[in-house]
Design an enzyme around this catalytic site. Structure first.
Site, PDB file in Angstrom:
ATOM      1  CB  CYS A  69      -0.941   0.005   1.203  1.00  0.00           C
ATOM      2  SG  CYS A  69      -0.083   0.186   2.780  1.00  0.00           S
ATOM      3  CG  ASP A  72       5.638  21.166 -35.518  1.00  0.00           C
ATOM      4  OD1 ASP A  72       5.961  22.250 -36.036  1.00  0.00           O
ATOM      5  OD2 ASP A  72       6.117  20.074 -35.862  1.00  0.00           O
TER       6      ASP A  72
END
Length: 782
Positions: free
Chosen positions: A71, A476
């Site tokens: 955990c 781009d």
């Protein structure tokens, strides 16, 4: 014998005439999980590190798979312990994936020291690339199932005895029978505590030993107090027993952690599945003879034979004929791709149509497949800022829980001493902050898996959080909005050389370039070899020497530095040499089919879109018109793009930069969040927060929507976890929650957080993912 398998193995040893093994051995054979301290020294050998370690200046880095990570408390403990080691530059442990990313200074610290420190904490580290992660996961799963089964069986038995004792408390029960049931309950609960509860007790012990109490401390304290007090009362013949609470608590905790472990294994199986795509062996051609060798023995320049239906062992170039390959493990698209002689093929892709000869160009860490795995592993080891913040809260919360338990115990000793123990036990159990630390990593892992199925690989921990806040997308043009398959449409000679000769020189200069426009010169007949002393400037152009004469190819201003003054239009690219303009070359590219729809959807999400390109204005204006983008900029150098992004961010905008190519790497790194096209240069992908492996730009608005949903789910999880703990603590302190109900509530809160996060894995946002081949399905179903 513990099982039929051991019995069969012993009989095999005896029947093979090897029974003397049992006579001569002086101690039992060691168990596989027992690792000697000096075993880690192997990883300090240079030949081992060359395959497993990434070196960047004076910093070494590695990715680990941590076995036994249960955990967020475990990840927090490992990070705190390694931060105290001299020479460790950074450590990030992701409990949702079981991965850890470590960087250290080899002059001050050895890798073996780090691995040994993790092992001493009770975990077993495995270097990714050296370990069989599937076997590690199976071993961890088998152990968890055994503990869960014993806890479940013990819980059912003890609860039956408890029901009988509860009934006897109302209807009367013979004291001897009551004592017998208490004694049997103790005998059943004890092995459950010792075996199934061992991970919680060990975790608490290891965290206390290093002075960093974690979330296992209140759990272990509650278990030991309940069992100890109950055992004392059994032998004393008086007082209450809590064996039912002990077994119920262990079972529910084990069930919750088993679910977390399963989610962690699924999260890590993406990169594991990709690694398994590479075959173990290859057929290498040596003259007229062939030999089958391990893939690890291949070197660049080797010629390998790949039969139809087999997997290409490494990146290379097809040397003869044509074939079709399945690259679905890269692009997520099941449509076969045709490859001709001289074209590149990817390691891990499947040769579909006919036997092929491939010249190996890249092996090991240099292949595209290895690059993708590294990017995934980087994402799996990093943790988002919001997750690190939640862990810090949880760490403080543990101290608050222990202090609250002490206060509650003291108060009840004054009010009603008979209920002090039961109430304190409930406080320790009900306030375990597991749900708080699981709130973020489970949601991020589920969202990352959902996007991976669509072909978008998240490579940075904070990418999703930044994507959700995006207000502007800067695109781009070349290789991003366009297909990245440019063609030379015109070459006009401007000097003493003909256009054909100019194209051959330009193709030779482009041999050293990874810019998308270099693909336009691939098939120029008679292309010159790579020039001497190649160089250039990103975003400007290339230069090199032929016969001691300097040639330049690129933007007008770049070429004009070595040529006499001349009025030429600012369009296309130019070729020149010292003292002479040679040619103007025009290159065209086609628009990606999904680009207009993707831009419309982004604008529908309230996001502004603009184009920032280094191409000439006419070409950028044409693409802007076709995609419906009103705002665009042309002739931008890399530094101009960075300036534009910083101006937008200074105006409080969150900028998503989408680019491709070496010249985009700086702006991808500078933007708030960035996506690199999967076919682009590896440097651009490394700079980006995500990599788009498919050709479908519509995945980008889908990613924004998934990111926004992820942030909502994280907030829901954190709100639920905090509200649960704040509400449960006073109720438990006032005695309204018995220990068994506290165990149920704590476990259900963790499971609710996990279940809420798993909603992000569905495919109901936007167009569904395209069907992919078996390889892509293996990776994407993680």
């Amino acid at each position: 014998m513990c099982c039929e398998g051991c019995k069969a193995a012993a009989e095999f040893v005896r029947d093979a005439g090897l029974a003397d093994y049992y006579r001569f051995r002086d101690s039992p054979a060691p168990r596989p999980e027992i690792v000697a301290d000096d075993a880690w020294v192997t990883y300090d050998r240079p030949d081992v590190q060359q395959r497993l370690i990434a070196r960047r200046g004076n910093i070494d880095g590695a990715n680990l798979l941590i076995e036994g990570l249960r955990c967020s408390a475990c990840s927090w403990l490992i990070e705190r312990r390694l931060e105290r080691l001299g020479g460790v530059a950074s450590i990030s442990v992701n409990p949702a994936t079981g991965r850890a990313g470590i960087e250290w200074r080899p002059g001050e610290c050895q890798l073996s020291t780090i691995l040994r420190a993790i092992h001493h904490l009770g975990y077993r580290p495995h270097l990714l690339g050296a370990a069989d992660t599937l076997e590690v996961a199976l071993r961890e799963r088998r152990g968890a199932l055994k503990r869960l089964a014993l806890a479940g069986l013990g819980m059912m038995q003890v609860m039956m005895f408890a029901v009988a004792m509860y009934a006897g408390a109302f209807d009367g029960m013979d004291p001897l029978l009551r004592q017998f049931l208490r004694l049997v309950s103790m005998l059943v609960a004890t092995p459950v505590l010792v075996y199934s509860g061992r991970p919680f007790i060990e975790g608490a012990w290891h965290s206390l030993r290093v002075g960093q109490p974690g979330m296992d401390v209140p759990v272990a304290l509650a278990l030991l107090l309940a069992w100890g007090a109950s055992t004392f009362n059994v032998f004393a013949g008086r007082g209450d027993v809590y064996f039912d609470s002990v077994t119920t608590f262990i079972f529910l905790l084990s069930l919750g952690r088993f679910a977390e472990m399963s989610a962690r294994h699924r999260a890590g199986s993406t990169s594991d599945a990709l690694l398994r795509l590479q075959p173990a062996t290859a057929i290498r051609q040596l003259g007229d003879a062939t030999e089958r060798i391990a893939v690890t023995e291949l070197v660049p320049g080797d010629i390998v034979l790949v039969a139809a239906g087999e997997t290409i062992p490494a990146d290379g170039t097809l040397t003869g004929g044509a074939t079709a390959v399945d690259e679905s493990m890269i692009t997520g698209e099941a449509i076969a791709v045709k490859r001709l002689a001289g074209q590149a093929v990817l390691g891990g892709s499947i040769n579909l149509s006919r036997p092929a000869r491939v010249r190996i160009d890249a092996v090991g860490h240099e292949t595209v497949l290895a690059s993708i795995v590294r990017l995934l592993e980087r994402a799996q080891t990093e943790r988002p800022a919001i997750a690190r913040l939640a862990d810090r809260w949880a760490a403080w919360f543990v101290g608050g829980v222990l202090l609250s338990a002490a206060v509650v115990a003291s108060a009840w000793m004054l009010v009603d001493p008979s209920r002090a123990f039961e109430t304190t036990l409930a406080v320790l159990v009900v306030t375990c902050p597991c749900a708080l630390s699981l709130a973020t990593p489970t949601a991020v892992t589920a969202a990352t898996a959902a996007l991976a199925r669509r072909g978008l690989l998240i490579t940075r921990a904070d990418t999703l959080e930044s994507l959700a806040q995006t207000t502007r997308v800067v695109l781009d043009k070349t290789g991003t909005l366009t297909a990245g398959e440019p063609l030379v449409s015109r070459c006009s000679a401007l000097g003493s050389l003909g256009s054909a000769q100019c194209l051959r020189i330009a193709a030779g200069l482009e041999r050293t370039s990874t810019h998308p426009l270099a693909r336009a010169f691939r098939n120029i007949a008679g292309a010159l070899p790579a020039p001497a002393d190649p160089g250039g400037e990103p975003g400007e152009g290339l230069e090199g020497y032929y016969d001691h004469v300097r040639y330049r190819l690129g933007r007008r201003e770049f070429v004009a530095q070595v040529t006499p003054p001349r009025e030429v239009p600012d369009s296309g690219i130019y070729l020149g040499r010292d003292g002479e303009w040679l040619a103007e070359i025009e290159i065209t590219d086609t628009l990606r089919p999904g680009a207009p729809a993707a831009i419309r959807r982004l604008e529908g999400q309230g996001i502004m879109v603009e184009i920032a390109s280094g191409d000439h204005p006419e070409a950028v204006a044409r693409i802007a018109a076709e995609t419906g983008v009103d705002e665009y900029r042309a002739r931008l150098r890399p530094e101009d793009k960075i300036t534009r992004v910083r101006l937008l961010e200074a105006a409080h905008e969150t900028v998503l930069m989408v680019g491709d190519g070496i010249n985009d790497a700086p702006v991808l790194a500078a933007a708030s969040v960035s996506i690199a096209m999967g076919a682009g240069a590896s440097l651009a992908q490394t700079s980006a927060g995500a990599v788009l492996m498919s050709t479908d730009l519509e995945v980008i608005p889908v990613a924004v929507e998934v990111a926004r949903r992820t942030v909502r789910v994280i907030r829901q999880n954190l709100l639920w976890a905090a509200a649960y703990n704040l509400a449960a603590l006073p109720l438990a302190a006032l005695g309204f929650i018995p220990p068994w109900a506290a165990a149920v509530g704590m476990s259900l809160s963790s499971l609710l957080v996990v279940a809420n996060a798993l909603r992000l894995r569905d495919d109901r946002i936007g167009p569904r993912p395209r069907p992919a081949g078996p390889a892509a399905q293996a990776a994407a179903t993680a």
